[in-house]
Design a protein around this motif. Structure first.
Motif, PDB file in Angstrom:
ATOM      1  N   UNK A 184      14.796  -1.112  32.471  1.00 49.01           N
ATOM      2  CA  UNK A 184      14.492  -2.368  32.181  1.00 49.01           C
ATOM      3  C   UNK A 184      13.130  -2.665  32.722  1.00 49.01           C
ATOM      4  N   UNK A 185      12.119  -1.976  32.200  1.00 55.26           N
ATOM      5  CA  UNK A 185      10.703  -2.339  32.554  1.00 55.26           C
ATOM      6  C   UNK A 185      10.234  -3.624  32.064  1.00 55.26           C
ATOM      7  N   UNK A 186       9.607  -4.574  32.818  1.00 55.17           N
ATOM      8  CA  UNK A 186       8.868  -5.906  32.232  1.00 55.17           C
ATOM      9  C   UNK A 186       7.665  -5.663  31.317  1.00 55.17           C
ATOM     10  N   UNK A 187       6.939  -4.712  31.646  1.00 54.99           N
ATOM     11  CA  UNK A 187       5.716  -4.351  31.015  1.00 54.99           C
ATOM     12  C   UNK A 187       5.359  -2.704  30.839  1.00 54.99           C
ATOM     13  N   UNK A 188       4.873  -2.260  29.581  1.00 50.22           N
ATOM     14  CA  UNK A 188       4.687  -0.913  29.385  1.00 50.22           C
ATOM     15  C   UNK A 188       3.329  -0.959  28.926  1.00 50.22           C
ATOM     16  N   UNK A 189       2.535  -0.114  29.429  1.00 53.29           N
ATOM     17  CA  UNK A 189       0.935   0.137  29.084  1.00 53.29           C
ATOM     18  C   UNK A 189       1.296   1.253  28.286  1.00 53.29           C
ATOM     19  N   UNK A 190       1.225   1.274  26.929  1.00 58.02           N
ATOM     20  CA  UNK A 190       1.278   2.443  26.017  1.00 58.02           C
ATOM     21  C   UNK A 190       0.135   3.029  25.459  1.00 58.02           C
ATOM     22  N   UNK A 191      -0.187   4.296  25.590  1.00 62.73           N
ATOM     23  CA  UNK A 191      -1.433   4.721  24.924  1.00 62.73           C
ATOM     24  C   UNK A 191      -1.062   5.109  23.415  1.00 62.73           C
ATOM     25  N   UNK A 192      -2.259   4.817  22.701  1.00 54.18           N
ATOM     26  CA  UNK A 192      -1.857   5.016  21.266  1.00 54.18           C
ATOM     27  C   UNK A 192      -1.813   6.306  20.674  1.00 54.18           C
ATOM     28  N   UNK A 193      -2.876   7.246  21.409  1.00 55.52           N
ATOM     29  CA  UNK A 193      -2.934   8.363  20.795  1.00 55.52           C
ATOM     30  C   UNK A 193      -2.288   9.654  21.757  1.00 55.52           C
ATOM     31  N   UNK A 194      -1.214   9.930  21.314  1.00 54.23           N
ATOM     32  CA  UNK A 194      -0.357  10.948  22.123  1.00 54.23           C
ATOM     33  C   UNK A 194       0.145  12.126  21.250  1.00 54.23           C
ATOM     34  N   UNK A 195       0.226  13.215  22.069  1.00 52.16           N
ATOM     35  CA  UNK A 195       0.816  14.257  21.289  1.00 52.16           C
ATOM     36  C   UNK A 195       2.239  14.388  20.770  1.00 52.16           C
ATOM     37  N   UNK A 196       3.162  13.950  21.468  1.00 58.63           N
ATOM     38  CA  UNK A 196       4.499  14.080  21.037  1.00 58.63           C
ATOM     39  C   UNK A 196       4.854  12.961  19.867  1.00 58.63           C
TER      40      UNK A 196
END
Length: 146
Positions: free
Chosen positions: A51-63
């Protein structure tokens, strides 16, 4: 003003470990302690039960690209705040990120860490106002749309 930084659970998802470490160190220097980093979208998705409150998510990833991960996070829990972080300043990417439910879109540049902290502060303000019932109309408005 004393904020409850300690209660916030943050995820950082970026396949560039240098970026990840820089973000994590900067956020820790701003008293955000509960931070977990992931080098791929799949690992983040496997840990959503935390249950994270905030996720910083990279747009360009391999998988999985950031949009795929974003959609799955939002399906799992629409209340998680996801901030898309991207290496390129692309208006289409930004628009799509918001369309798929991202709270904000940040470009990886010299100010990105500062922008992360400002975004967290915005979210804390929203959470506080929601807990005080100030945004009830805001919520009602959304339930009428969907």
């Amino acid at each position: 003003m004393e904020t409850n930084n300690q209660n916030l659970k943050l995820f950082i998802v970026d396949d560039d470990s240098f970026c990840s470490n820089v973000y994590q160190q900067y956020l820790k220097n701003h008293h955000y302690e509960d931070i977990t980093s992931f080098s791929c979208g799949e690992d983040c998705l496997d840990e959503l039960y935390q249950k994270p409150d905030i996720i910083f998510l990279d747009h360009n990833m391999e998988d999985l690209n950031g949009f795929e991960v974003l959609k799955k996070i939002k399906r799992f829990d629409p209340n998680i705040y996801v901030i898309m972080v991207s290496g390129q300043e692309n208006i289409d990417t930004a628009v799509n990120a918001l369309k798929y439910g991202a709270f904000d879109y940040l470009t990886k540049n010299i100010n990105v860490c500062e922008k992360m902290v400002k975004t967290i502060e915005k979210i804390l303000k929203i959470k506080e106002e929601m807990s005080q019932g100030k945004l009830k109309g805001f919520r009602k408005f959304f339930s009428m749309i969907f």
